[in-house]
Each structure stands twice: as C-alpha cells, then as structure tokens.
Design a protein around this motif. Structure first.
Motif, short mmCIF file in Angstrom:
data_model
loop_
_atom_site.label_atom_id
_atom_site.label_comp_id
_atom_site.label_asym_id
_atom_site.label_seq_id
_atom_site.Cartn_x
_atom_site.Cartn_y
_atom_site.Cartn_z
N ASN A 51 0.80 -1.22 0.00
CA ASN A 51 0.00 0.00 0.00
C ASN A 51 0.83 1.28 0.00
N MET A 52 2.16 1.16 0.01
CA MET A 52 3.01 2.35 0.12
C MET A 52 2.87 3.29 -1.09
N ALA A 53 2.87 2.73 -2.30
CA ALA A 53 2.73 3.56 -3.49
C ALA A 53 1.40 4.30 -3.47
N ARG A 54 0.34 3.61 -3.03
CA ARG A 54 -0.99 4.21 -2.94
C ARG A 54 -0.98 5.37 -1.93
N GLU A 55 -0.34 5.14 -0.77
CA GLU A 55 -0.28 6.18 0.27
C GLU A 55 0.49 7.40 -0.21
N ILE A 56 1.62 7.18 -0.90
CA ILE A 56 2.42 8.30 -1.42
C ILE A 56 1.59 9.09 -2.43
N ARG A 57 0.94 8.38 -3.36
CA ARG A 57 0.13 9.06 -4.38
C ARG A 57 -1.02 9.85 -3.73
N ALA A 58 -1.70 9.24 -2.74
CA ALA A 58 -2.83 9.90 -2.08
C ALA A 58 -2.38 11.17 -1.36
N ALA A 59 -1.26 11.09 -0.64
CA ALA A 59 -0.75 12.25 0.08
C ALA A 59 -0.32 13.35 -0.90
N PHE A 60 0.29 12.94 -2.02
CA PHE A 60 0.72 13.91 -3.04
C PHE A 60 -0.49 14.60 -3.67
N ASP A 61 -1.53 13.80 -3.96
CA ASP A 61 -2.75 14.36 -4.56
C ASP A 61 -3.46 15.32 -3.60
N ASP A 62 -3.25 15.14 -2.29
CA ASP A 62 -3.84 16.05 -1.30
C ASP A 62 -3.07 17.36 -1.19
N GLY A 63 -1.99 17.48 -1.97
CA GLY A 63 -1.22 18.72 -1.97
C GLY A 63 -0.14 18.78 -0.91
N LYS A 64 0.14 17.66 -0.26
CA LYS A 64 1.18 17.65 0.78
C LYS A 64 2.56 17.65 0.13
N THR A 65 3.53 18.30 0.80
CA THR A 65 4.92 18.24 0.37
C THR A 65 5.55 17.02 1.03
N LEU A 66 6.06 16.10 0.20
CA LEU A 66 6.59 14.85 0.75
C LEU A 66 8.10 14.78 0.62
N ALA A 67 8.75 14.35 1.71
CA ALA A 67 10.18 14.06 1.67
C ALA A 67 10.30 12.55 1.42
N ILE A 68 11.03 12.19 0.37
CA ILE A 68 11.17 10.79 -0.02
C ILE A 68 12.58 10.32 0.34
N SER A 69 12.65 9.15 0.94
CA SER A 69 13.94 8.56 1.28
C SER A 69 14.24 7.46 0.26
N LEU A 70 15.36 7.59 -0.44
CA LEU A 70 15.73 6.62 -1.47
C LEU A 70 16.85 5.73 -0.93
N LEU A 71 16.57 4.42 -0.88
CA LEU A 71 17.54 3.46 -0.37
C LEU A 71 18.31 2.86 -1.55
N CYS A 72 19.64 2.88 -1.48
CA CYS A 72 20.47 2.39 -2.58
C CYS A 72 21.42 1.31 -2.05
N ALA A 73 21.44 0.15 -2.74
CA ALA A 73 22.38 -0.91 -2.40
C ALA A 73 22.50 -1.85 -3.59
N MET A 74 23.71 -2.31 -3.89
CA MET A 74 23.97 -3.30 -4.94
C MET A 74 23.42 -2.87 -6.30
N GLY A 75 23.42 -1.57 -6.59
CA GLY A 75 22.95 -1.08 -7.87
C GLY A 75 21.44 -0.97 -7.97
N ILE A 76 20.72 -1.23 -6.87
CA ILE A 76 19.26 -1.12 -6.86
C ILE A 76 18.90 0.13 -6.06
N GLU A 77 17.97 0.90 -6.57
CA GLU A 77 17.48 2.07 -5.84
C GLU A 77 15.99 1.95 -5.67
N GLN A 78 15.50 2.18 -4.45
CA GLN A 78 14.07 2.04 -4.20
C GLN A 78 13.64 3.00 -3.12
N ILE A 79 12.42 3.52 -3.28
CA ILE A 79 11.85 4.41 -2.27
C ILE A 79 11.46 3.58 -1.05
#
Length: 143
Positions: free
Chosen positions: A115-143
């Motif tokens: 449900n994380m993608a849904r929650e991020i999209r819903a909060a963004f659509d509500d006009g909230k400013t979101l700080a995103i944390s990007l985790l990087c390891a072994m050449g993979i990057e993911q929120i």
C-alpha cells in the motif's frame, strides 16, 4: 581510454564472525538486513559457523545462510538519500528534487510494501509536500 565511474564497490568483505544483528549482509546476491545470528561451537574439524537469518532490504523476503565465522562474507554498501517529491507520472515514475536542486525522473513508486505507493500518491494528490527517502544498495534504488 574510456572513463568509468568512481569505481566504488557495491560490497566490501567482512569476516562472518564480525557481522552482528542489525547489520547488512549479501545472501544469494541480495542485500539483506540481519535479524538473527547464531554461532555454533567449533566441531571436530574446528570451524565455528555463523547461522544468519536476514530480510531483503527491498522486498522483505527472508534469507538464511551458514558461513564459517573465520571466512569472509560480502557486506553491501547501503546508502540513503533524501529527496523532495515534485511529481508522479501516470506510469508511476516519480520526479524527485535533491537538496542541490537537481531532479531525477528514473525512479518508480515502490512495489513493496503493497500500500506504500498508494499512500504516497494519495498524500501527493492532497497537496502535501513529501520528503522521499531513497535506499540504494547493490545497484538497486528504491523508495
């Protein structure tokens, strides 16, 4: 000569006996966070073994591995970067702004947890400013 990147390794070696609970380890080519370590006594042939239980940092899959405590294990280089969410496209790609004012558009919304993608999209659509944390390891990057 063709130039490469800085050449930073994706992993570094560490003695298996030095890796503790809460640390990171590479199991089956995946970066994982150690949730449990048990060390067996030295046997007839003299090697204590470390039994690692770890969860993949990107999809939470459980991995187990047994490594002699004196052997080296690979430890992933894990980094976390903070970005400000600017936009979400229809195909789930996000536009991120880093603290230097540079943008990135090559990251997709996470598929885990469900449900994380849904929650991020819903909060963004509500006009909230979101700080995103990007985790990087072994050449993979993911929120």
């Amino acid at each position: 000569f063709s130039t490469g990147d800085a050449g930073g390794s994706l992993t570094f070696p560490s003695e298996a006996g030095q890796i503790r609970k809460g640390g990171y380890i590479v199991i089956k080519g995946r970066a994982a966070k150690v949730t449990d370590v048990s060390t067996s006594k030295t046997g007839k042939h003299g090697h204590a073994k470390c039994n690692f239980t770890a969860l993949d940092i990107f999809n939470n899959k459980k991995y187990e591995d047994i490594i002699p405590s004196t052997h080296t294990a690979s430890v992933p280089v894990v980094s976390r970067a903070e970005y400000t969410l600017m936009d979400i496209s229809d195909d789930d790609h996000v536009t991120l702004l880093d603290p230097n004012g540079d943008t990135r558009e090559d990251i997709k919304l996470p598929t885990f947890p469900d449900n994380m993608a849904r929650e991020i999209r819903a909060a963004f659509d509500d006009g909230k400013t979101l700080a995103i944390s990007l985790l990087c390891a072994m050449g993979i990057e993911q929120i």
